[in-house]
Design a protein around this motif. Structure first.
Motif, PDB file in Angstrom:
ATOM      1  N   GLY A 141      31.114  33.095  52.933  1.00 41.80           N
ATOM      2  CA  GLY A 141      30.314  33.253  51.727  1.00 41.80           C
ATOM      3  C   GLY A 141      29.249  34.315  51.789  1.00 41.80           C
ATOM      4  N   GLY A 142      29.096  34.993  52.926  1.00 41.76           N
ATOM      5  CA  GLY A 142      28.045  35.993  53.052  1.00 41.76           C
ATOM      6  C   GLY A 142      28.174  37.130  52.068  1.00 41.76           C
ATOM      7  N   THR A 143      29.397  37.570  51.800  1.00 43.47           N
ATOM      8  CA  THR A 143      29.589  38.679  50.853  1.00 43.47           C
ATOM      9  C   THR A 143      29.405  38.237  49.408  1.00 43.47           C
ATOM     10  N   GLN A 144      29.382  36.925  49.176  1.00 47.02           N
ATOM     11  CA  GLN A 144      29.253  36.407  47.807  1.00 47.02           C
ATOM     12  C   GLN A 144      27.843  35.917  47.511  1.00 47.02           C
ATOM     13  N   ARG A 145      27.210  35.282  48.472  1.00 51.50           N
ATOM     14  CA  ARG A 145      25.888  34.711  48.202  1.00 51.50           C
ATOM     15  C   ARG A 145      24.769  35.728  48.360  1.00 51.50           C
ATOM     16  N   LEU A 146      24.855  36.624  49.359  1.00 49.05           N
ATOM     17  CA  LEU A 146      23.762  37.579  49.547  1.00 49.05           C
ATOM     18  C   LEU A 146      23.580  38.484  48.330  1.00 49.05           C
ATOM     19  N   PRO A 147      24.638  39.035  47.720  1.00 46.57           N
ATOM     20  CA  PRO A 147      24.423  39.869  46.522  1.00 46.57           C
ATOM     21  C   PRO A 147      23.792  39.104  45.366  1.00 46.57           C
ATOM     22  N   ARG A 148      24.060  37.811  45.265  1.00 45.83           N
ATOM     23  CA  ARG A 148      23.461  37.013  44.195  1.00 45.83           C
ATOM     24  C   ARG A 148      21.945  36.917  44.371  1.00 45.83           C
ATOM     25  N   LEU A 149      21.499  36.930  45.613  1.00 42.97           N
ATOM     26  CA  LEU A 149      20.074  36.811  45.898  1.00 42.97           C
ATOM     27  C   LEU A 149      19.373  38.163  45.956  1.00 42.97           C
ATOM     28  N   ALA A 150      20.041  39.144  46.564  1.00 50.45           N
ATOM     29  CA  ALA A 150      19.354  40.398  46.892  1.00 50.45           C
ATOM     30  C   ALA A 150      19.974  41.631  46.251  1.00 50.45           C
ATOM     31  N   ALA A 206      25.068  29.752  44.123  1.00 48.27           N
ATOM     32  CA  ALA A 206      26.295  29.932  43.338  1.00 48.27           C
ATOM     33  C   ALA A 206      26.015  30.052  41.851  1.00 48.27           C
ATOM     34  N   GLU A 207      24.901  29.491  41.420  1.00 53.73           N
ATOM     35  CA  GLU A 207      24.593  29.509  39.992  1.00 53.73           C
ATOM     36  C   GLU A 207      23.894  30.793  39.568  1.00 53.73           C
ATOM     37  N   LEU A 208      23.537  31.633  40.552  1.00 61.58           N
ATOM     38  CA  LEU A 208      22.931  32.921  40.230  1.00 61.58           C
ATOM     39  C   LEU A 208      24.030  33.926  39.907  1.00 61.58           C
ATOM     40  N   SER A 244      31.571  39.717  44.154  1.00 60.65           N
ATOM     41  CA  SER A 244      30.454  38.775  43.974  1.00 60.65           C
ATOM     42  C   SER A 244      30.006  38.674  42.522  1.00 60.65           C
ATOM     43  N   THR A 245      30.507  39.550  41.667  1.00 58.78           N
ATOM     44  CA  THR A 245      30.194  39.439  40.234  1.00 58.78           C
ATOM     45  C   THR A 245      31.052  38.370  39.559  1.00 58.78           C
ATOM     46  N   LEU A 246      32.080  37.887  40.249  1.00 58.88           N
ATOM     47  CA  LEU A 246      32.942  36.824  39.732  1.00 58.88           C
ATOM     48  C   LEU A 246      32.284  35.472  39.961  1.00 58.88           C
ATOM     49  N   PRO A 247      32.766  34.410  39.339  1.00 56.31           N
ATOM     50  CA  PRO A 247      32.318  33.070  39.716  1.00 56.31           C
ATOM     51  C   PRO A 247      32.541  32.857  41.213  1.00 56.31           C
ATOM     52  N   LEU A 248      31.696  32.040  41.837  1.00 53.00           N
ATOM     53  CA  LEU A 248      31.720  31.929  43.296  1.00 53.00           C
ATOM     54  C   LEU A 248      33.091  31.555  43.840  1.00 53.00           C
ATOM     55  N   ASP A 249      33.768  30.598  43.230  1.00 47.20           N
ATOM     56  CA  ASP A 249      35.050  30.175  43.793  1.00 47.20           C
ATOM     57  C   ASP A 249      36.072  31.304  43.751  1.00 47.20           C
ATOM     58  N   GLU A 250      36.022  32.134  42.704  1.00 43.04           N
ATOM     59  CA  GLU A 250      36.943  33.264  42.633  1.00 43.04           C
ATOM     60  C   GLU A 250      36.557  34.344  43.640  1.00 43.04           C
ATOM     61  N   GLY A 251      35.269  34.613  43.750  1.00 39.36           N
ATOM     62  CA  GLY A 251      34.808  35.598  44.728  1.00 39.36           C
ATOM     63  C   GLY A 251      35.134  35.177  46.150  1.00 39.36           C
ATOM     64  N   MET A 252      35.039  33.870  46.432  1.00 41.70           N
ATOM     65  CA  MET A 252      35.354  33.368  47.769  1.00 41.70           C
ATOM     66  C   MET A 252      36.821  33.592  48.116  1.00 41.70           C
ATOM     67  N   VAL A 254      38.601  36.146  47.121  1.00 40.09           N
ATOM     68  CA  VAL A 254      38.710  37.561  47.483  1.00 40.09           C
ATOM     69  C   VAL A 254      38.158  37.778  48.890  1.00 40.09           C
ATOM     70  N   GLU A 255      36.993  37.186  49.158  1.00 42.25           N
ATOM     71  CA  GLU A 255      36.403  37.312  50.491  1.00 42.25           C
ATOM     72  C   GLU A 255      37.364  36.809  51.559  1.00 42.25           C
ATOM     73  N   ARG A 256      38.005  35.676  51.305  1.00 38.63           N
ATOM     74  CA  ARG A 256      38.929  35.102  52.286  1.00 38.63           C
ATOM     75  C   ARG A 256      40.114  36.026  52.521  1.00 38.63           C
ATOM     76  N   ALA A 257      40.656  36.590  51.454  1.00 37.53           N
ATOM     77  CA  ALA A 257      41.794  37.498  51.600  1.00 37.53           C
ATOM     78  C   ALA A 257      41.394  38.738  52.395  1.00 37.53           C
ATOM     79  N   CYS A 258      40.200  39.259  52.124  1.00 34.97           N
ATOM     80  CA  CYS A 258      39.715  40.430  52.860  1.00 34.97           C
ATOM     81  C   CYS A 258      39.483  40.092  54.331  1.00 34.97           C
ATOM     82  N   PHE A 259      38.953  38.898  54.577  1.00 37.34           N
ATOM     83  CA  PHE A 259      38.694  38.464  55.952  1.00 37.34           C
ATOM     84  C   PHE A 259      40.007  38.355  56.736  1.00 37.34           C
ATOM     85  N   ILE A 260      41.005  37.740  56.139  1.00 42.63           N
ATOM     86  CA  ILE A 260      42.302  37.587  56.805  1.00 42.63           C
ATOM     87  C   ILE A 260      42.931  38.945  57.079  1.00 42.63           C
TER      88      ILE A 260
END
Length: 700
Positions: A141-150, A206-208, A244-252, A254-260
């Motif tokens: 979730g680092g690529t999804q949550r950090l942009p929401r905050l910073a 996630a709500e940000l 990270s501009t997508l809803p969190l579950d959708e962004g996650m 993408v993150e998972r696919a990129c990680f794999i």
């Protein structure tokens, strides 16, 4: 307050009124191993079910917050629960959860903090997502949550650099909510009470909503593609952050696919090998014995190497007595050291106060007798055996009993140097690489009579200087330069046979080297290799061999030594290297003299021959014990010779080719040149047994 209860060996839960305190105690760095993940999952679930708390604070025992993944789990099948699932559970908690960061919160540790509803950092704390250094990206979730905050721009910077960020910067950017002082448990109680009192706001990350910034994404992708065209993971980091501009579950997803995708590339394996290898080289008995004092160091020689070594020691807080034969040489050395330290200040590596303190620890002198009280002397003069022998003969009478006498020789026989003293047990080689205050490799050369405590002190010095110390035995060139001397010849042969120096450089830079061998030679000074070739000829070290230095010798005999003369294989009048057209004339003369009809050569053939030559001599270095293990060769080349880190080192790369294929290549090349191309016995045996260099590392 009720006593805390243990969820398992590493997680406990305590209560103070409406506050629940979850403590992670998993020494040494509270890594997110299976027990931590399982304990957090159980604690959060239990607290939400029984409703016994109105706020939950997570803090860590010991010297740090969670500093990353448990490296003991690397390469093993993942054990549930996954970190991503645990962090999703924390974020969904009906009870607000806050995290208290002290020390470092790195990788999965910072992702844990990002999943909580507020983050409080204790002064001095640092945060970061360093996964890119292993060829990966934050996968929980680092690529999804950090942009929401910073925001996207800062998140790109942090994730693509892998750097550690001070708490104050993280607060300014919104990655943490408060910076305070105190002990973690006390801060946890106070911050949790502030949540109850409405003084510290909480919210689900996630709500940000991430603010879109396509320009930052496009500019960053263009930059990383240009800067590191060989690397796979930076592009995937950008792709994941963009999601990270997508809803969190959708962004996650993408993150998972990129990680794999990153996990499946050879680069990930190479970078992880480099990560563990850097630690493995000093994890040997020779580095762990008793050591001698290192309160004061003497350096002989104020030239480029001596000044760099002195700078490195001063930056590490070690007083240095610098010796030169004449005042003008000493003055130049002091000026160079001062310039080096000023450069460190301008790059933010040290403060001006520390620079001044470092210079105050420098004692210049033109009297070698002033070395009488130092604990270690490092000789860094001209690479001539006669000069070094003379110096060590003098040191033997000047230095105190127990002082270590070290030579910074690149090639010469440490045993012959030690024979000039009555204390060969105190003599060893410390081969620094130029520029010595920047390059991290230090070959620690063990002489035949070097005492164990002197050798261990060499490793202690490497650690103090922040260098990667690698044990080497005595031979011409030790590990790195011996191998370099061998594969450097094949580069010359390739050029003689039909390629241009520029084609060779371009092919190897496309492979991942920062600079091709001819650009490196120009940078280091072509006269160094010239003198080495002449010495080897005089000493009969290259009998009956096709002489690979012919073109290089012609260039040097013209007085073209590379950058320092403005001309070598390339011209440097405009700054950037431009192929020297006169080299083509010399090359044509060389081919005519040798009766060579030039033939076209592909870039792949250049890379295959170059790397096979490197691997061949590296295998012989391991076979005869000059290097203790294959991983030692790999670290020498990663930290001293610009070998592409994502390929892990020459012998890690060799395993991706396979011993049988390497043997077949050498046997094919041997049809052209049976003297140069000979199959190392170790490689032949590995091919027969189906073994790898990784297997040899495990056995050592």
């Amino acid at each position: 307050m009720a006593e805390s209860t243990q969820v398992n060996d590493v997680i406990s839960v305590g209560h103070d009124g409406d506050i629940a305190l979850i403590c992670i105690d998993n020494p040494p760095v509270n890594a997110t191993g299976q027990a931590v993940r399982q304990g957090l999952e159980e604690a959060i679930s239990s607290l939400n079910e029984d409703g016994s708390a109105k706020v939950i604070a997570i803090y860590c025992a010991g010297r740090t917050f969670v500093a990353g993944a448990d490296i003991r789990e690397f390469g093993k099948p993942p054990q549930p629960p996954s970190l991503s699932d645990v962090l999703d559970q924390i974020e969904r908690s009906e009870i607000p959860v806050i995290s208290i960061i002290h020390g470092t919160a790195l990788g999965g540790g910072f992702e844990l903090a990002l999943s909580t509803h507020a983050r409080v950092a204790i002064k001095g704390a640092r945060i970061g997502l360093p996964e890119i250094l292993l060829g990966l990206l934050p996968g929980a979730g680092g690529t999804q949550r950090l942009p929401r905050l910073a925001g996207i721009p800062w998140s790109l910077d942090v994730i693509l650099s892998g750097r550690q960020v001070k708490a104050e910067e993280a607060l300014e950017k919104g990655a943490v909510d408060r910076v305070t002082e105190g002990e973690p448990r006390a801060v946890a109680l106070a911050a949790a009470q502030d949540v109850l009192d409405g003084k510290l706001a909480t919210r689900r990350t996630a709500e940000l909503k991430t603010e879109a910034n396509q320009k930052a994404l496009d500019d960053t992708l263009a930059m990383v593609t240009k800067k590191n065209p060989h690397l796979f993971s930076p592009g995937k980091c950008v792709e994941a952050i963009a999601a990270s501009t997508l809803p969190l579950d959708e962004g996650m997803k993408v993150e998972r696919a990129c990680f794999i995708a990153c996990m499946e590339t050879p680069q990930r394996s190479g970078l992880i090998h480099a990560f563990f290898g850097e630690r493995a080289v000093s994890n040997i008995p020779e580095a762990k014995g008793d050591t001698r004092p290192l309160a004061k160091v003497g350096v002989i020689g104020g030239g480029t190497m001596g000044s760099g070594i002195t700078t490195s020691c001063l930056m590490a807080g070690i007083p240095v007595r610098l010796i030169e034969v004449a005042q003008d040489g000493l003055d130049r050395g002091v000026a160079t050291i001062t310039k080096n330290l000023d450069g460190a200040v301008s790059r933010g590596k040290m403060s001006s106060d520390k620079r001044d303190a470092a210079l105050a620890m420098l004692e210049p002198s033109i009297a070698m007798e002033d070395l009488a009280d130092v604990d270690l002397v490092i000789e860094a003069v001209f690479e001539k055996m006669e000069i070094k022998k003379e110096i060590f003969g003098k040191l033997d009478t000047i230095c105190k009993e127990g002082a270590i006498l070290a030579s910074n020789t690149s090639y010469l026989d440490i045993n012959k140097i030690a024979d000039m003293t009555n204390r060969p047990q105190d003599v060893l080689g410390l081969h620094f690489f130029s520029p010595a205050h920047v390059m991290r490799l230090l070959e620690i050369v063990q002489g035949a009579k070097t005492a164990p405590d002197a050798l261990a002190t060499g490793f202690q010095l490497a650690k103090k200087l922040g260098k990667v110390g690698v044990l080497a035995q005595v031979c011409d060139g030790f590990i790195g330069n011996r191998i370099l001397g061998h594969y450097g010849k094949v580069a010359a042969y390739i050029v003689q046979d039909g390629a241009s120096p520029q084609q060779v450089d371009d092919a190897l830079e496309a492979f991942g080297f920062a600079m091709g061998p001819h650009k490196v030679g120009d940078l280091a000074g072509l006269d160094i290799g010239y003198m080495t070739r002449q010495r080897k000829k005089e000493e009969g070290l290259d009998p009956d061999e096709r002489y690979g230095g012919t073109l290089a010798d012609k260039i040097c005999e013209k007085g073209w030594y590379g950058r320092k003369t403005g001309k070598g294989y390339y011209l440097y009048e405009t700054g950037a290297p431009i192929p020297n057209p006169e080299v083509e004339t010399l090359l044509a003369e060389t081919r005519a003299e040798l009766g060579i009809e030039p033939k076209a050569m592909s870039d792949q053939d250049i890379v295959d021959r170059y790397m096979t030559a490197m691997i061949s001599e590296a295998a012989r270095v391991v076979e005869d014990g000059t290097a203790k293990r294959p991983v030692d060769v790999d670290m020498v080349f990663l930290f001293g010779y610009g070998f592409p880190r994502f390929r892990g080192g020459p012998l890690h790369y060799a395993d991706t080719i396979g011993a049988a294929e390497l043997v077949a290549r050498i046997e094919t090349y041997a049809k052209e040149d049976p003297h140069y191309w000979q199959v190392p016995e170790l490689l032949r045996k590995m091919a027969a047994d189906g073994r790898t260099f990784a297997d040899l590392n495990k056995e050592s």
